[in-house]
Design a protein around this motif. Structure first.
Motif, PDB file in Angstrom:
ATOM      1  N   ASP A 108       0.835  -1.210   0.000  1.00 38.59           N
ATOM      2  CA  ASP A 108       0.000   0.000   0.000  1.00 38.59           C
ATOM      3  C   ASP A 108       0.869   1.259   0.000  1.00 38.59           C
ATOM      4  O   ASP A 108       0.612   2.214  -0.723  1.00 38.59           O
ATOM      5  CB  ASP A 108      -0.913   0.029   1.245  1.00 38.59           C
ATOM      6  CG  ASP A 108      -2.057  -0.960   1.127  1.00 38.59           C
ATOM      7  OD1 ASP A 108      -2.299  -1.452   0.002  1.00 38.59           O
ATOM      8  OD2 ASP A 108      -2.709  -1.247   2.143  1.00 38.59           O
ATOM      9  N   ILE A 124       0.988   4.305  -2.785  1.00 36.21           N
ATOM     10  CA  ILE A 124       0.701   5.702  -2.425  1.00 36.21           C
ATOM     11  C   ILE A 124       1.857   6.608  -2.829  1.00 36.21           C
ATOM     12  O   ILE A 124       1.652   7.634  -3.467  1.00 36.21           O
ATOM     13  CB  ILE A 124       0.428   5.832  -0.902  1.00 36.21           C
ATOM     14  CG1 ILE A 124      -0.867   5.096  -0.541  1.00 36.21           C
ATOM     15  CG2 ILE A 124       0.331   7.312  -0.499  1.00 36.21           C
ATOM     16  CD1 ILE A 124      -1.065   4.879   0.956  1.00 36.21           C
ATOM     17  N   ASN A 139       2.315   9.848  -5.246  1.00 37.64           N
ATOM     18  CA  ASN A 139       2.678  11.134  -4.643  1.00 37.64           C
ATOM     19  C   ASN A 139       3.789  10.910  -3.618  1.00 37.64           C
ATOM     20  O   ASN A 139       3.537  10.505  -2.496  1.00 37.64           O
ATOM     21  CB  ASN A 139       1.449  11.765  -3.973  1.00 37.64           C
ATOM     22  CG  ASN A 139       1.787  13.064  -3.278  1.00 37.64           C
ATOM     23  OD1 ASN A 139       2.899  13.589  -3.424  1.00 37.64           O
ATOM     24  ND2 ASN A 139       0.839  13.594  -2.532  1.00 37.64           N
ATOM     25  N   THR A 159       0.815  11.319   7.759  1.00 38.61           N
ATOM     26  CA  THR A 159      -0.344  11.058   6.886  1.00 38.61           C
ATOM     27  C   THR A 159      -0.299   9.629   6.367  1.00 38.61           C
ATOM     28  O   THR A 159      -1.303   8.910   6.371  1.00 38.61           O
ATOM     29  CB  THR A 159      -0.351  12.067   5.706  1.00 38.61           C
ATOM     30  OG1 THR A 159      -0.493  13.367   6.249  1.00 38.61           O
ATOM     31  CG2 THR A 159      -1.496  11.790   4.746  1.00 38.61           C
ATOM     32  N   LYS A 190      -1.422   7.128   8.936  1.00 37.33           N
ATOM     33  CA  LYS A 190      -2.880   7.038   9.099  1.00 37.33           C
ATOM     34  C   LYS A 190      -3.510   6.335   7.911  1.00 37.33           C
ATOM     35  O   LYS A 190      -4.438   5.548   8.062  1.00 37.33           O
ATOM     36  CB  LYS A 190      -3.476   8.443   9.237  1.00 37.33           C
ATOM     37  CG  LYS A 190      -3.216   9.078  10.583  1.00 37.33           C
ATOM     38  CD  LYS A 190      -3.855  10.449  10.631  1.00 37.33           C
ATOM     39  CE  LYS A 190      -3.273  11.250  11.781  1.00 37.33           C
ATOM     40  NZ  LYS A 190      -3.299  12.680  11.522  1.00 37.33           N
ATOM     41  N   MET A 191      -3.018   6.614   6.715  1.00 38.30           N
ATOM     42  CA  MET A 191      -3.622   6.025   5.507  1.00 38.30           C
ATOM     43  C   MET A 191      -3.535   4.506   5.494  1.00 38.30           C
ATOM     44  O   MET A 191      -4.443   3.831   5.023  1.00 38.30           O
ATOM     45  CB  MET A 191      -2.964   6.589   4.241  1.00 38.30           C
ATOM     46  CG  MET A 191      -3.316   8.038   3.961  1.00 38.30           C
ATOM     47  SD  MET A 191      -2.370   8.704   2.576  1.00 38.30           S
ATOM     48  CE  MET A 191      -3.323   8.093   1.187  1.00 38.30           C
ATOM     49  N   VAL A 192      -2.413   3.977   5.985  1.00 39.10           N
ATOM     50  CA  VAL A 192      -2.254   2.513   5.932  1.00 39.10           C
ATOM     51  C   VAL A 192      -2.515   1.875   7.299  1.00 39.10           C
ATOM     52  O   VAL A 192      -2.244   0.690   7.495  1.00 39.10           O
ATOM     53  CB  VAL A 192      -0.868   2.088   5.395  1.00 39.10           C
ATOM     54  CG1 VAL A 192      -0.644   2.626   3.989  1.00 39.10           C
ATOM     55  CG2 VAL A 192       0.251   2.541   6.317  1.00 39.10           C
ATOM     56  N   ASP A 193      -3.027   2.672   8.218  1.00 37.40           N
ATOM     57  CA  ASP A 193      -3.405   2.157   9.537  1.00 37.40           C
ATOM     58  C   ASP A 193      -2.208   1.534  10.270  1.00 37.40           C
ATOM     59  O   ASP A 193      -2.232   0.380  10.687  1.00 37.40           O
ATOM     60  CB  ASP A 193      -4.534   1.125   9.363  1.00 37.40           C
ATOM     61  CG  ASP A 193      -5.255   0.868  10.685  1.00 37.40           C
ATOM     62  OD1 ASP A 193      -5.062   1.664  11.617  1.00 37.40           O
ATOM     63  OD2 ASP A 193      -5.991  -0.131  10.776  1.00 37.40           O
ATOM     64  N   GLU A 204      -7.394  17.351 -15.081  1.00 29.14           N
ATOM     65  CA  GLU A 204      -8.853  17.396 -15.188  1.00 29.14           C
ATOM     66  C   GLU A 204      -9.407  18.052 -13.939  1.00 29.14           C
ATOM     67  O   GLU A 204      -9.085  17.646 -12.827  1.00 29.14           O
ATOM     68  CB  GLU A 204      -9.409  15.986 -15.349  1.00 29.14           C
ATOM     69  CG  GLU A 204      -9.185  15.455 -16.744  1.00 29.14           C
ATOM     70  CD  GLU A 204      -9.911  14.157 -16.993  1.00 29.14           C
ATOM     71  OE1 GLU A 204     -11.015  14.205 -17.558  1.00 29.14           O
ATOM     72  OE2 GLU A 204      -9.370  13.101 -16.613  1.00 29.14           O
ATOM     73  N   ARG A 240     -17.605  18.391 -10.051  1.00 36.15           N
ATOM     74  CA  ARG A 240     -18.761  18.055  -9.213  1.00 36.15           C
ATOM     75  C   ARG A 240     -19.341  19.309  -8.571  1.00 36.15           C
ATOM     76  O   ARG A 240     -18.603  20.248  -8.287  1.00 36.15           O
ATOM     77  CB  ARG A 240     -18.339  17.058  -8.130  1.00 36.15           C
ATOM     78  CG  ARG A 240     -17.829  15.754  -8.718  1.00 36.15           C
ATOM     79  CD  ARG A 240     -17.324  14.820  -7.656  1.00 36.15           C
ATOM     80  NE  ARG A 240     -16.238  15.401  -6.882  1.00 36.15           N
ATOM     81  CZ  ARG A 240     -15.794  14.896  -5.753  1.00 36.15           C
ATOM     82  NH1 ARG A 240     -16.333  13.802  -5.265  1.00 36.15           N
ATOM     83  NH2 ARG A 240     -14.805  15.473  -5.113  1.00 36.15           N
ATOM     84  N   ILE A 241     -20.651  19.291  -8.330  1.00 34.39           N
ATOM     85  CA  ILE A 241     -21.237  20.421  -7.630  1.00 34.39           C
ATOM     86  C   ILE A 241     -20.818  20.328  -6.158  1.00 34.39           C
ATOM     87  O   ILE A 241     -20.490  19.236  -5.675  1.00 34.39           O
ATOM     88  CB  ILE A 241     -22.777  20.452  -7.784  1.00 34.39           C
ATOM     89  CG1 ILE A 241     -23.409  19.121  -7.387  1.00 34.39           C
ATOM     90  CG2 ILE A 241     -23.141  20.796  -9.208  1.00 34.39           C
ATOM     91  CD1 ILE A 241     -24.916  19.082  -7.518  1.00 34.39           C
ATOM     92  N   VAL A 242     -20.824  21.462  -5.444  1.00 37.58           N
ATOM     93  CA  VAL A 242     -20.213  21.466  -4.105  1.00 37.58           C
ATOM     94  C   VAL A 242     -20.913  20.581  -3.071  1.00 37.58           C
ATOM     95  O   VAL A 242     -20.281  20.006  -2.202  1.00 37.58           O
ATOM     96  CB  VAL A 242     -20.096  22.883  -3.509  1.00 37.58           C
ATOM     97  CG1 VAL A 242     -18.854  23.570  -3.987  1.00 37.58           C
ATOM     98  CG2 VAL A 242     -21.328  23.713  -3.790  1.00 37.58           C
ATOM     99  N   VAL A 243     -22.227  20.512  -3.153  1.00 36.41           N
ATOM    100  CA  VAL A 243     -22.970  19.656  -2.223  1.00 36.41           C
ATOM    101  C   VAL A 243     -23.922  18.798  -3.044  1.00 36.41           C
ATOM    102  O   VAL A 243     -24.636  19.314  -3.891  1.00 36.41           O
ATOM    103  CB  VAL A 243     -23.767  20.499  -1.201  1.00 36.41           C
ATOM    104  CG1 VAL A 243     -24.584  19.601  -0.289  1.00 36.41           C
ATOM    105  CG2 VAL A 243     -22.829  21.364  -0.375  1.00 36.41           C
ATOM    106  N   ALA A 244     -23.880  17.491  -2.825  1.00 29.87           N
ATOM    107  CA  ALA A 244     -24.740  16.593  -3.604  1.00 29.87           C
ATOM    108  C   ALA A 244     -25.192  15.438  -2.728  1.00 29.87           C
ATOM    109  O   ALA A 244     -24.520  15.107  -1.749  1.00 29.87           O
ATOM    110  CB  ALA A 244     -23.976  16.070  -4.809  1.00 29.87           C
ATOM    111  N   PRO A 245     -26.349  14.813  -3.067  1.00 32.71           N
ATOM    112  CA  PRO A 245     -26.833  13.693  -2.254  1.00 32.71           C
ATOM    113  C   PRO A 245     -25.877  12.522  -2.308  1.00 32.71           C
ATOM    114  O   PRO A 245     -25.862  11.689  -1.453  1.00 32.71           O
ATOM    115  CB  PRO A 245     -28.152  13.294  -2.874  1.00 32.71           C
ATOM    116  CG  PRO A 245     -28.412  14.206  -3.990  1.00 32.71           C
ATOM    117  CD  PRO A 245     -27.219  15.054  -4.213  1.00 32.71           C
TER     118      PRO A 245
END
Lengths: 390, 164
Positions: B7, B11, B15, B22, B25-28, B155, B159-164
């Motif tokens: 993992d 990662i 990056n 960080t 935490k990401m890989v526990d 890219e 996405r819109i800022v708040v969505a269901p």
């Protein structure tokens, strides 16, 4: 025109339904700059290129006409194979699978197919915002059963049983859950299955996040013994394959229920967009590696996010699936709406207040971790700073 | 190899600047554990270096020329292609070298400041190596994608800022 005159034109059913609570936050957040949005209920990946390319190619080849009402047969066969291989439950592509315009349409036609005026449908909450309104619009009465953080937002058979009346027709479940990310394992689901059998209830199981589980394999509700005959599985391509804008969902249900849903679907929608169906077919044929890649990335972000929340003093259960964390903000003394608004205005982080997801949602905020690690790191810093004032 | 190490590799391949806290935490895992795993991956020459993918074409006065050269060679008894490969990859101008199947044997990637600098390298250094039989030089005109990274504008999030 006065409000009274406008109201006269609208059906009582529509007037009785509140607009989605998400709307207000969307309007507020959209009017501001430099927002880090944790309010987005969709993947931050663009649809994998293979899928996009297959859809473009279908248009180049002129597949631009209506498809069969239930969807192109190749896609229904692929869905059938997928359900068998992934979740060990067999569906006949000819009579038990319907391709819909998103999982949202699937819920709508499902409710309209089974609900008579006054029938009750149990909705386990916090839940996706559309369940209760869709029950109401079908003429039914949504009956909320709330879950809470003490039980990781899992629902028990006893909780559901307490809400059953002689008008109860069905229950609506969603695991992995939006907004809590909570999952249910086989043993927990079995208890609910026995209850459904005992009270002769239908089960609507929204499994749109089935591919996004991080600690345990997902169990399809219909794969439990005796449940296929009383379960409507709702799923789709939006979340696992990052295809939200394609509006492509599907339903797997026993023949009688499916044909009733198909009747409504054929009169209201005719069929799902043909080019999107070819994209979805490609997704099932070659997209599982992409699903795995995206899932791994969500899992790492979940780990980071939940651990960071605990470091800044935000109580949060570990969500086993989907891409939402649903921390408690109760200790701040604010309502979820006040918290979300204040956080947005002061620190420019957009989250969704938990109360919009119904009973049990108050006192929480929904934070989507389907955003870049840079955004997550920034948002943790900002929320941490925000919390210091309480 | 344990899955946390894999993992971590995924990662940092995407990056290399992710911080240890960080990453942990990401890989526990604990920070100490992550440091230990990184050290081991470096010692085992699995992590060879940490680098950035840079679009030099956007940097004034820094635009270079890259060429890919197909090389046919005579393999040598006992060492096959390895010895001639080593003689070639030790030149600092050589950025990458691969043994290939097909019409030619080695693929050499060269970076230089100008085309004439590369031409000089090919004629004076590469083609004079004993077992090199022939070279075919292709100059890169534009870089669209490199090491999995698409060049040009990324890219944007549509996405819109708040969505269901």
């Amino acid at each position: 025109m006065t409000t009274k005159q406008v109201n006269k034109r609208l059906s009582k059913k529509v007037q009785s339904i509140q607009p989605s609570g998400i709307r207000r936050f969307f309007d507020l957040a959209s009017s501001m700059d430099n927002i880090i949005s944790l309010g987005v209920g969709e993947p931050d990946f663009v649809t994998p290129w293979n899928v996009r390319e297959a859809s473009i190619s279908s248009m180049e080849r002129g597949f631009t006409a209506y498809s069969a009402n239930a969807g192109i047969i190749e896609l229904r066969e692929a869905i059938s194979n997928y359900m068998t291989s992934r979740f060990s439950v067999d569906y006949d592509p000819e009579s038990e699978i319907l391709v819909t315009v998103g999982a949202s349409e699937a819920i709508d036609v499902g409710m309209r197919a089974i609900v008579d005026e006054g029938d009750e449908v149990i909705v386990v909450e916090p839940s996706f915002v559309s369940y209760a309104p869709l029950v109401s619009m079908a003429g039914g009465v949504p009956v909320a059963v709330g879950t809470n953080i003490d039980t990781d937002f899992k629902v028990t058979a006893a909780q559901i049983e307490a809400a059953i009346t002689d008008r109860t027709k069905a229950m609506m479940l969603c695991f992995p859950n939006n907004p809590t990310g909570s999952t249910m394992n086989q043993e927990e689901l079995k208890e609910i299955a026995e209850l459904a059998e005992r009270h002769d209830l239908l089960v609507f199981s929204d499994e749109i996040y089935a591919e996004l589980t991080y600690d345990e394999e997902h169990v399809a509700f219909s794969s439990l013994e005796g449940m296929k005959e009383r379960t409507v599985i709702i799923s789709g391509f939006s979340k696992a394959f990052a295809m939200t804008g394609w509006r492509l969902g599907f339903v797997c249900a026993p023949k009688d229920l499916l044909s009733a849903m198909l009747k409504i679907h054929q009169y209201s929608l005719m069929c799902a967009p043909t080019m999107a169906q070819y994209g979805a077919l490609e997704a099932l044929k070659t997209g599982m590696d992409d699903v795995y890649r995206m899932k791994q990335s969500y899992k790492q972000r979940r780990n980071y996010f939940v651990k960071s929340f605990s470091e800044i003093g935000l109580e949060c259960h570990t969500p086993g699936g989907a891409f939402y964390a649903f921390p408690s903000i109760e200790k701040t003394g604010l309502t979820s709406e006040q918290f979300a608004e204040k956080l947005l205005l002061e620190e420019r982080v957009a989250v969704v207040p938990g109360h919009v997801f119904g009973e049990g949602g108050e006192g929480h905020i929904r934070c989507s971790y389907a955003t870049s690690m840079e955004n997550l790191e920034q948002s943790v810093e900002r929320i941490g700073r925000f919390l210091k004032q309480f | 190899m344990e899955s946390k190490a894999i993992d971590i590799l995924h990662i940092i391949e995407e990056n290399g600047r992710v911080s240890i806290p960080t990453l942990a935490k990401m890989v526990d895992a604990s920070e100490e554990e992550v440091k230990g795993l990184l050290k081991k991956l470096e010692d085992d020459h699995i992590i060879l270096s940490y680098s950035a993918v840079i679009d030099w074409s956007k940097v004034d006065q820094n635009e270079g020329v890259t060429a890919m050269i197909d090389v046919k060679v005579t393999p040598q008894r006992g060492v096959g292609f390895d010895q001639v490969a080593e003689r070639i990859y030790r030149f600092p101008e050589v950025k990458a070298l691969y043994l290939m199947s097909g019409a030619y044997d080695l693929s050499v990637v060269i970076e230089g400041k100008t085309m004439s600098e590369i031409a000089r390298f090919v004629s004076e250094k590469l083609s004079t190596v004993d077992s090199v039989l022939s070279t075919t030089t292709h100059f890169q005109l534009k870089k669209y994608k490199h090491d999995g990274v698409v060049f040009g504008e990324g890219e944007e999030d549509r996405r819109i800022v708040v969505a269901p």
